[in-house]
Design a protein around this motif. Sequence first.
Motif, short mmCIF file in Angstrom:
data_model
loop_
_atom_site.label_atom_id
_atom_site.label_comp_id
_atom_site.label_asym_id
_atom_site.label_seq_id
_atom_site.Cartn_x
_atom_site.Cartn_y
_atom_site.Cartn_z
N ALA A 37 43.45 -35.04 -13.65
CA ALA A 37 44.49 -34.33 -12.92
C ALA A 37 44.43 -32.84 -13.23
O ALA A 37 44.13 -32.44 -14.35
CB ALA A 37 45.86 -34.88 -13.29
N LEU A 38 44.67 -32.04 -12.23
CA LEU A 38 44.74 -30.60 -12.44
C LEU A 38 46.09 -30.24 -13.02
O LEU A 38 47.13 -30.73 -12.58
CB LEU A 38 44.54 -29.85 -11.12
CG LEU A 38 43.17 -30.02 -10.48
CD1 LEU A 38 43.15 -29.30 -9.13
CD2 LEU A 38 42.09 -29.46 -11.37
N ILE A 39 46.09 -29.38 -14.02
CA ILE A 39 47.34 -28.97 -14.67
C ILE A 39 47.56 -27.50 -14.36
O ILE A 39 46.71 -26.66 -14.67
CB ILE A 39 47.27 -29.20 -16.19
CG1 ILE A 39 47.02 -30.68 -16.44
CG2 ILE A 39 48.54 -28.73 -16.86
CD1 ILE A 39 46.75 -31.01 -17.89
N PHE A 40 48.68 -27.19 -13.75
CA PHE A 40 48.98 -25.82 -13.36
C PHE A 40 50.05 -25.20 -14.25
O PHE A 40 50.76 -24.30 -13.84
CB PHE A 40 49.44 -25.79 -11.90
CG PHE A 40 48.34 -26.16 -10.94
CD1 PHE A 40 47.35 -25.25 -10.63
CD2 PHE A 40 48.29 -27.41 -10.36
CE1 PHE A 40 46.33 -25.58 -9.76
CE2 PHE A 40 47.27 -27.75 -9.49
CZ PHE A 40 46.28 -26.84 -9.19
N ASP A 41 50.13 -25.64 -15.50
CA ASP A 41 51.07 -25.05 -16.45
C ASP A 41 50.59 -23.67 -16.86
O ASP A 41 49.44 -23.30 -16.66
CB ASP A 41 51.20 -25.91 -17.71
CG ASP A 41 51.87 -27.23 -17.43
OD1 ASP A 41 52.54 -27.36 -16.40
OD2 ASP A 41 51.72 -28.15 -18.26
N ASP A 42 51.49 -22.91 -17.47
CA ASP A 42 51.13 -21.60 -17.99
C ASP A 42 50.28 -21.79 -19.23
O ASP A 42 50.74 -22.36 -20.23
CB ASP A 42 52.40 -20.82 -18.32
CG ASP A 42 52.11 -19.43 -18.84
OD1 ASP A 42 50.97 -18.96 -18.68
OD2 ASP A 42 53.03 -18.80 -19.39
N PRO A 43 49.02 -21.35 -19.24
CA PRO A 43 48.17 -21.57 -20.42
C PRO A 43 48.62 -20.79 -21.64
O PRO A 43 48.26 -21.13 -22.77
CB PRO A 43 46.79 -21.11 -19.96
CG PRO A 43 47.04 -20.20 -18.82
CD PRO A 43 48.32 -20.65 -18.18
N LEU A 44 49.40 -19.75 -21.46
CA LEU A 44 49.84 -18.95 -22.60
C LEU A 44 51.10 -19.50 -23.24
O LEU A 44 51.55 -18.98 -24.26
CB LEU A 44 50.05 -17.50 -22.16
CG LEU A 44 48.81 -16.81 -21.61
CD1 LEU A 44 49.15 -15.41 -21.15
CD2 LEU A 44 47.70 -16.79 -22.63
N SER A 45 51.69 -20.54 -22.66
CA SER A 45 52.91 -21.09 -23.23
C SER A 45 52.62 -22.00 -24.42
O SER A 45 53.53 -22.32 -25.18
CB SER A 45 53.69 -21.86 -22.17
OG SER A 45 52.96 -23.01 -21.76
N GLN A 46 51.38 -22.43 -24.58
CA GLN A 46 51.01 -23.29 -25.70
C GLN A 46 50.04 -22.55 -26.62
O GLN A 46 49.13 -21.89 -26.13
CB GLN A 46 50.34 -24.56 -25.18
CG GLN A 46 51.21 -25.36 -24.26
CD GLN A 46 50.44 -26.51 -23.63
OE1 GLN A 46 49.24 -26.64 -23.81
NE2 GLN A 46 51.15 -27.35 -22.90
#
Length: 60
Positions: free
Chosen positions: A15-24
């Motif tokens: 699945a493609l994840i469109f979360d903010d990569p800088l939040s983790q």
Amino acid sequence: MSTRPASEPRDPRPALIFDDPLSQPAPDDSDRGWGDAPASSGDAASDLARFLDEKPPHHL
């Protein structure tokens, strides 16, 4: 006339994840392992082992 071989079921795509990569935080964002001296027993052998472990490769 040629026949097509029966198609095999494919593995589902991740699945493609469109979360903010800088939040983790990334694994290398922590200071774990940097400058943490192992518990020293004050033993000369352990001091030598630590020195040899931390010596840069160009000092061999």
